[in-house]
Each structure stands twice: as structure tokens, then as C-alpha cells.
Design a protein around this motif. Structure first.
Motif, PDB file in Angstrom:
ATOM      1  N   MET A  65      18.202  92.640  51.738  1.00 55.70           N
ATOM      2  CA  MET A  65      18.043  93.524  52.894  1.00 55.70           C
ATOM      3  C   MET A  65      17.203  92.813  53.952  1.00 55.70           C
ATOM      4  N   SER A  66      17.563  92.998  55.212  1.00 52.96           N
ATOM      5  CA  SER A  66      16.843  92.319  56.285  1.00 52.96           C
ATOM      6  C   SER A  66      15.467  92.916  56.477  1.00 52.96           C
ATOM      7  N   ARG A  67      14.582  92.127  57.071  1.00 52.88           N
ATOM      8  CA  ARG A  67      13.214  92.547  57.320  1.00 52.88           C
ATOM      9  C   ARG A  67      13.040  92.849  58.797  1.00 52.88           C
ATOM     10  N   SER A  68      11.960  93.576  59.099  1.00 52.34           N
ATOM     11  CA  SER A  68      11.596  93.871  60.476  1.00 52.34           C
ATOM     12  C   SER A  68      10.072  93.786  60.571  1.00 52.34           C
ATOM     13  N   ILE A  69       9.582  92.743  61.209  1.00 54.93           N
ATOM     14  CA  ILE A  69       8.143  92.534  61.342  1.00 54.93           C
ATOM     15  C   ILE A  69       7.692  93.065  62.692  1.00 54.93           C
ATOM     16  N   LEU A  70       6.691  93.937  62.660  1.00 52.68           N
ATOM     17  CA  LEU A  70       6.139  94.560  63.863  1.00 52.68           C
ATOM     18  C   LEU A  70       4.736  94.018  64.092  1.00 52.68           C
ATOM     19  N   VAL A  71       4.514  93.408  65.257  1.00 51.83           N
ATOM     20  CA  VAL A  71       3.205  92.876  65.624  1.00 51.83           C
ATOM     21  C   VAL A  71       2.641  93.762  66.736  1.00 51.83           C
ATOM     22  N   VAL A  72       1.526  94.438  66.460  1.00 47.80           N
ATOM     23  CA  VAL A  72       0.897  95.303  67.451  1.00 47.80           C
ATOM     24  C   VAL A  72      -0.307  94.561  68.025  1.00 47.80           C
ATOM     25  N   GLY A  73      -0.193  94.203  69.295  1.00 52.61           N
ATOM     26  CA  GLY A  73      -1.206  93.375  69.946  1.00 52.61           C
ATOM     27  C   GLY A  73      -0.604  92.042  70.321  1.00 52.61           C
ATOM     28  N   THR A  74      -0.627  91.721  71.610  1.00 44.20           N
ATOM     29  CA  THR A  74       0.022  90.478  72.062  1.00 44.20           C
ATOM     30  C   THR A  74      -0.966  89.546  72.749  1.00 44.20           C
ATOM     31  N   GLY A  75      -2.206  89.533  72.250  1.00 46.96           N
ATOM     32  CA  GLY A  75      -3.141  88.517  72.698  1.00 46.96           C
ATOM     33  C   GLY A  75      -2.884  87.221  71.952  1.00 46.96           C
ATOM     34  N   ALA A  76      -3.900  86.382  71.873  1.00 43.80           N
ATOM     35  CA  ALA A  76      -3.730  85.077  71.237  1.00 43.80           C
ATOM     36  C   ALA A  76      -3.294  85.208  69.785  1.00 43.80           C
ATOM     37  N   ALA A  77      -3.884  86.150  69.044  1.00 41.90           N
ATOM     38  CA  ALA A  77      -3.545  86.291  67.625  1.00 41.90           C
ATOM     39  C   ALA A  77      -2.116  86.804  67.447  1.00 41.90           C
ATOM     40  N   GLY A  78      -1.771  87.886  68.118  1.00 39.02           N
ATOM     41  CA  GLY A  78      -0.443  88.462  67.943  1.00 39.02           C
ATOM     42  C   GLY A  78       0.663  87.527  68.378  1.00 39.02           C
ATOM     43  N   LEU A  79       0.488  86.891  69.517  1.00 39.08           N
ATOM     44  CA  LEU A  79       1.507  85.957  69.988  1.00 39.08           C
ATOM     45  C   LEU A  79       1.663  84.786  69.025  1.00 39.08           C
ATOM     46  N   THR A  80       0.553  84.264  68.518  1.00 37.87           N
ATOM     47  CA  THR A  80       0.630  83.127  67.598  1.00 37.87           C
ATOM     48  C   THR A  80       1.351  83.501  66.314  1.00 37.87           C
ATOM     49  N   VAL A  81       1.136  84.712  65.814  1.00 35.24           N
ATOM     50  CA  VAL A  81       1.882  85.159  64.633  1.00 35.24           C
ATOM     51  C   VAL A  81       3.382  85.084  64.914  1.00 35.24           C
ATOM     52  N   ALA A  82       3.798  85.621  66.053  1.00 36.17           N
ATOM     53  CA  ALA A  82       5.226  85.635  66.390  1.00 36.17           C
ATOM     54  C   ALA A  82       5.778  84.219  66.524  1.00 36.17           C
ATOM     55  N   GLU A  83       5.065  83.373  67.236  1.00 40.14           N
ATOM     56  CA  GLU A  83       5.535  81.988  67.428  1.00 40.14           C
ATOM     57  C   GLU A  83       5.622  81.252  66.103  1.00 40.14           C
ATOM     58  N   GLU A  84       4.621  81.448  65.251  1.00 39.81           N
ATOM     59  CA  GLU A  84       4.600  80.740  63.973  1.00 39.81           C
ATOM     60  C   GLU A  84       5.698  81.246  63.044  1.00 39.81           C
ATOM     61  N   LEU A  85       5.959  82.534  63.062  1.00 34.42           N
ATOM     62  CA  LEU A  85       7.056  83.066  62.248  1.00 34.42           C
ATOM     63  C   LEU A  85       8.376  82.394  62.605  1.00 34.42           C
ATOM     64  N   ARG A  86       8.665  82.296  63.887  1.00 36.13           N
ATOM     65  CA  ARG A  86       9.912  81.659  64.308  1.00 36.13           C
ATOM     66  C   ARG A  86       9.899  80.165  63.964  1.00 36.13           C
ATOM     67  N   ARG A  87       8.758  79.534  64.131  1.00 41.93           N
ATOM     68  CA  ARG A  87       8.677  78.100  63.825  1.00 41.93           C
ATOM     69  C   ARG A  87       8.944  77.843  62.347  1.00 41.93           C
ATOM     70  N   LEU A  88       8.497  78.772  61.498  1.00 44.50           N
ATOM     71  CA  LEU A  88       8.665  78.606  60.057  1.00 44.50           C
ATOM     72  C   LEU A  88      10.042  79.053  59.575  1.00 44.50           C
ATOM     73  N   GLY A  89      10.888  79.518  60.491  1.00 43.19           N
ATOM     74  CA  GLY A  89      12.261  79.827  60.124  1.00 43.19           C
ATOM     75  C   GLY A  89      12.593  81.290  59.956  1.00 43.19           C
ATOM     76  N   TYR A  90      11.666  82.188  60.233  1.00 40.69           N
ATOM     77  CA  TYR A  90      11.974  83.611  60.146  1.00 40.69           C
ATOM     78  C   TYR A  90      12.981  83.970  61.235  1.00 40.69           C
ATOM     79  N   ASP A  91      14.116  84.581  60.836  1.00 40.12           N
ATOM     80  CA  ASP A  91      15.150  84.883  61.824  1.00 40.12           C
ATOM     81  C   ASP A  91      15.604  86.333  61.796  1.00 40.12           C
ATOM     82  N   ASP A  92      14.827  87.199  61.113  1.00 41.01           N
ATOM     83  CA  ASP A  92      15.133  88.623  61.139  1.00 41.01           C
ATOM     84  C   ASP A  92      14.447  89.285  62.338  1.00 41.01           C
ATOM     85  N   ALA A  93      14.461  90.607  62.379  1.00 40.05           N
ATOM     86  CA  ALA A  93      13.957  91.354  63.535  1.00 40.05           C
ATOM     87  C   ALA A  93      12.450  91.161  63.710  1.00 40.05           C
ATOM     88  N   LEU A  94      12.053  91.019  64.961  1.00 39.15           N
ATOM     89  CA  LEU A  94      10.658  90.827  65.324  1.00 39.15           C
ATOM     90  C   LEU A  94      10.370  91.701  66.546  1.00 39.15           C
TER      91      LEU A  94
END
Length: 405
Positions: A1-30
Motif C-alpha cells: 500500500m502506498s504511503r503519504s507523508i505529511l510535513v507540518v512546518g516548512t522552515g529549514a527543518a520541514g523543507l529539509t525533511v522533504a528534500e531528503e526524502l526525495r533524495r533518498l528515493g521516496y516517491d509516494d505522496a508528500l
């Protein structure tokens, strides 16, 4: 089943989580939720380059429109989370939108503390957002009387900037020195330099009340009453007395919110919930305590650990944090953790070039090193005296990929 990661907060920490997820190959919903209606930006320059007019909002962006588009994430800008149901795995926004998730990352940061009676008072400001900074920048003109309440990094940095713009600056702090977190020796020196630059520094003083000054001239419309009876007039009063974790939207959950969101050593707060950045208190394996550090570099380090853990990978946190502050012409850099009981001792000094290094010890052990206008020297001290505790054996096993409840 596909995943859906929700990041609440788009400062340095939240944005870095999102960027790192994509860099590491996460391709489900963000999904990204940010309380401000513009791209994520860097906050430290607000009190310096932005106020001076040396950088506009676009120069502070951490990711522009093209970079955000490449993240392939659903964005909710200018929206705040108001509630979370961890059992149902749903976050509700201030416009009623319900966002389901399989994994939640809390990165909402902190909100500035304010003084009673200052809400809506013309000329009484805080400095957290780019909008705050724009408001303050419009008031900092030659001859403007600025009272800064608070002697920490934000208060002193802004005081230096205001002096450079020709303002008359008075700084008020209840502590015995400015920058009390650096200890009495460095704090006293920082206060002396600020005073020599033209500021009036009032230590051991507490603000009792701020109110409109009645018959005062238009540019001096505020009156600041101190606990010893001193009355200060000002056109602008900046409150910089610290901040509180932005966790009101989580108060009806089972999360431990005693000091932000309490987490383990890789940012896990509960099943399906991680937290990172200024809002998060992570377990520190060496000290056996939970630490919440409001440092820009630390937020990014935590975010990368969280992203890896979300994907079932191992990444240890750098437990020798680093931060810096620009005090006018002086750059102070600190590596390590300065505890309240730490004792400072000078290490090397070069009076001719106005630079020195120092060491902080707790129970005889080095816990932090400091450089005053000495970036290379303090890096050498870090390598020589501080080591990463190597907490791998104290960390939980890598998290399995989370499936919807």
C-alpha cells in the motif's frame, strides 16, 4: 500500500525533511503545510542583512518555485494546523481541510513570546517572520529611538543592526550580562562592545509595562516602565524575550509536550509521528536528557535523520551541534553544548586582531568550544577536544515503513 507523508512546518527543518526524502528515493505522496504564504526562507538573516536592506525576501529563499515544483509535493501555504488525531492519522487545518497521512512530521518551530499588554500596540513588535522584519525595517531610520527588550542573540543582533542604521538604541535585559547563555565572561565582553558602539545596555532590569506615551512626540510614542521606576521613551519597542514551541495544535494528543515534542534519539515521538527542528526535544544518549536546541544547523541535521528513519535507514545525529551569531563586526561561533553549570576558560587570544578562543568544561570535561572572530581556530579546537559521542548503540533499530492504520 502506498504511503503519504505529511510535513507540518516548512522552515529549514520541514523543507529539509522533504528534500531528503526525495533524495533518498521516496516517491509516494508528500504534503507540505506552511503557515506563511510564500516559499520557505532562512530566518537568521532577518535581524541582520534583511533589516539593513542588503537582502530581499527572494534572497532568503531556501527553495524557489522551481525547486519546490521538483519536490512534487502537495503544498498548503498560508495554512496552519489546528488539530491532530493520531489514532485516525488526520491533521485538520485552520480552513477545515482534513489531511490524512501514514506518517506525520512535526516541524512547526517556535513562536515568539510577548509581553502582556503589547498586542496591537502601535510600534511594539516582535521579529520572527519576514513580514515582522519588513515592519521593523520600515521603522529603523536615523534618529529613531528603539528599545530592545531581551539580551539574547536576536535582541543583540538587532541592536547592532539598528545602530548601523543610525538609531538610538537601548537594550534591557533581566540578566547580569547580554548573551547569558555564553557565560559571564563572554557575555560581559559582548555587552561592553555593544555599549562602545553607542547602545545603552541596562542589565538586571525588568520591564513592568509598555504603553502609549500620551503627549510624547509622534516618533516617541511608547513609554517603557522598568521595575526600578526608570521610564524610557521610544518610537519602537522590539520584544525579544525568547520563544515557545508551536504545539497548541497537538495539545489534545497523547504526545509529551512538556518542552516541545519529546522524541527519542532519532526523532520518533509516537507511532507514525516524528518531530524535528526548534519544536523537538530529542533524547541525548550521552547525557541521558532530552534537549531542545533552537539552532539553524541542528534543525537540518535532525531533519536528515528523520527522513532516513522514515525510510527504514540508519543515520546518526551529529551530537556536537554548531551555531554562530554576528554581533556587529564580531562573529561568535560555538561548537558543542554549553550547559548552565559549565565553566569558561580562555584558550588562545590575539588582542591585536581582536580574536580569541575559549573552552567550556562541565565536571572537568570539555562540553563546548567558542571562537570570537576565530573560525579556523575554533574548528581546530573542535577536532582536538570534542568528538561525536557515537550513540549508535543507544539508538532504537531503524523504523519499519509505516502502513496506514
Amino acid at each position: 500500500m502506498s504511503r503519504s507523508i505529511l510535513v507540518v512546518g516548512t522552515g529549514a527543518a520541514g523543507l529539509t525533511v522533504a528534500e531528503e526524502l526525495r533524495r533518498l528515493g521516496y516517491d509516494d505522496a508528500l504534503t507540505l503545510v506552511g503557515g506563511e504564504d510564500h516559499p520557505p526562507y532562512d530566518r537568521p538573516p532577518l535581524s541582520k542583512r534583511f533589516l539593513k536592506g542588503e537582502a530581499g525576501p527572494e534572497q532568503l529563499w531556501l527553495a524557489g518555485p522551481d525547486a519546490l515544483e521538483r519536490l512534487d509535493a502537495s503544498e498548503y501555504r498560508g495554512r496552519r494546523a489546528v488539530a491532530a488525531d493520531l489514532a485516525a492519522r488526520v491533521v485538520t487545518l485552520d480552513d477545515g481541510t482534513a489531511l490524512p497521512y501514514t506518517d506525520l512530521v512535526v516541524a512547526t518551530g517556535v513562536a515568539p513570546r510577548t509581553l502582556p499588554g503589547t498586542a496591537g500596540l502601535p510600534g511594539a513588535v516582535t521579529l520572527k517572520t519576514v513580514e515582522d522584519a519588513a515592519t521593523l525595517a520600515g521603522r529603523l531610520r536615523p534618529g529613531q529611538r528603539l528599545v530592545v527588550v531581551g539580551g539574547g542573540f536576536l535582541g543583540t543582533e538587532t541592536a547592532w543592526t539598528a545602530l548601523s542604521l543610525g538609531c538610538e538604541v537601548t537594550l534591557v535585559t533581566p540578566a547580569s550580562t547580554v548573551l547569558p547563555g555564553l557565560g559571564p565572561h563572554v557575555g560581559a565582553l559582548a555587552g561592553e562592545r555593544l555599549t562602545a558602539a553607542g547602545a545603552t545596555v541596562l542589565t538586571g532590569a525588568t520591564v513592568e509595562k509598555i504603553h502609549q506615551g500620551g503627549r510624547l512626540p509622534r516618533d516617541e510614542g511608547l513609554e517603557v516602565l522598568l521595575d526600578d521606576g526608570t521610564r524610557l521613551t521610544a518610537g519602537t519597542v522590539l520584544t525579544a524575550i525568547g520563544s515557545a514551541p508551536d504545539v497548541d495544535w497537538l495539545t489534545r494528543t497523547e504526545l509529551d509536550l512538556s518542552d516541545g515534542v519529546r522524541c527519542d534519539a532519532v526523532g520518533r515521538a509516537a507511532p507514525g509521528v516524528h518531530a524535528c527542528g526548534d519544536v523537538a526535544a530529542w533524547y541525548h544518549p550521552r547525557s541521558g536528557r532530552h534537549l531542545r536546541l533552537e539552532h539553524r544547523m541542528h534543525a537540518g541535521d535532525q531533519a536528515r535523520v528523520v527522513a532516513a528513519d522514515l525510510l527504514g535507514q540508519r543515520r546518526d545525529l551529529e551530537w556536537v551541534p554548531y551555531f554562530w551569531t554576528d554581533q556587529g563586526p564580531h562573529k561568535i561561533a560555538v561548537h558543542g553544548l554549553i550547559t548552565p553549570e559549565a565553566e569558561y576558560e580562555p584558550h588562545e587570544a590575539d588582542p591585536e586582531d581582536d580574536r580569541f578562543t575559549g573552552v567550556y568544561r562541565t565536571d572537568g570535561r570539555v562540553c563546548a568550544v567558542l571562537g570570537w572572530n576565530a573560525p579556523r581556530q575554533v574548528l581546530r579546537l573542535r577536532r582536538e577536544l570534542l568528538t561525536t559521542p557515537g550513540p549508535t548503540e543507544a539508538l532504537p533499530p531503524a523504523a519499519p515503513k509505516t502502513e496506514p492504520a
